[in-house]
Design a protein around this motif. Structure first.
Motif: not given
Length: 272
Positions: A208-217, A133-137
């Motif tokens: 989770t934060p509003p990103d698809v990756i963390s939601q899937f995780m 998540v942090f690298h994506f942000m």
């Protein structure tokens, strides 16, 4: 009778007070021992974010006493996690005398599994979710924007994520309890799979934060753990079913022996 009940109630309250005091003292003792390393504990907790920050990036503290209070909160949280087995033992020692033997056989393994699964959820969040998540942000931050966060807000985010993933990893225990309590059966759990999948993604979107990756995780492990719960509930139900079948056979054999004895007694009377 009323006086005896009063004495019993007061004795239970005193025992509850003593066990709560022991649990709190254990947490405080470990917290005092961890106090000198409070800054190092926060640095370890913040490592996933610090490693994802751009070159020269750092965390900030907008509160005057935040640089002191936030590491203390982290040390207290770690102290609670370290003493959690002892705290749960105090709870178990208070509750166990009122349980039947078969309830003890079910509750104790589930409590141990719940603690291990909660720690597994926190570990999954720290080592897999946070770096991703942090690298994506960091990659989507606009040019010219210094991406930094307050240490207190970061701690709140971490605690929320830990609780979300820790509770998510408790899904197998919840499924087993529902089946063992007779609230639902395994067939209905299988029929509810589509609803569980949708619900998992809804819960992931909320916590989770509003990103698809963390939601899937969060959503994908929840679905997999649901399937694991169904499998474990099926395995735990088989011995119970086999045990009930063996008991029925024993009762049937005893009934047959009793009928034969009565038949022989009747024949002896007729012969006389």
């Amino acid at each position: 009778m009323s006086t005896a009940q009063e004495d019993t109630f007061i004795s239970h309250l005193m025992e509850l007070r003593d066990r709560l005091v022991r649990a709190v003292l254990a947490v405080l003792v470990v917290f005092v021992c961890l106090f000198p390393w409070a800054k190092e504990l926060y640095a370890f907790l913040a490592q996933p974010l610090l490693s994802a920050l751009p070159q020269g990036g750092q965390m900030i503290a907008t509160d005057v006493v935040g640089v002191f209070l936030v590491p203390m909160k982290v040390a207290l949280m770690v102290a609670f996690l370290i003493t959690l087995p002892y705290v749960l033992y105090q709870v178990w020692a208070f509750v166990a005398p009122g349980l039947y033997s078969h309830e003890k056989q079910l509750v104790l393994p589930l409590v141990v599994a719940s603690v291990l699964l909660f720690f597994a959820g926190m570990t999954f969040a720290y080592y897999l979710v946070f770096p991703t998540v942090f690298h994506f942000m960091s990659s989507v931050a606009p040019e010219g924007v210094a991406w930094m966060t307050d240490i207190d807000k970061y701690l709140s985010f971490v605690l929320t994520t830990f609780v979300a993933f820790g509770v998510t990893f408790e899904v197998p225990v919840v499924v087993i309890l529902l089946v063992k309590a007779g609230i639902v059966d395994i067939a209905k759990l299988k029929e509810a799979r589509p609803y569980v999948i949708v619900g998992s993604f809804v819960i992931a979107a909320i916590f989770t934060p509003p990103d698809v990756i963390s939601q899937f995780m969060l959503a994908v492990p929840m679905c997999l753990l649901y399937e694991l719960g169904i499998l474990m509930a099926r395995l735990l139900s088989r011995p119970a079913a086999a045990g009930s079948g063996a008991m029925s056979e024993a009762e049937l054999a005893a009934a047959l022996e009793e009928a034969e004895a009565q038949h022989r007694q009747l024949e002896d009377k007729q012969g006389q």
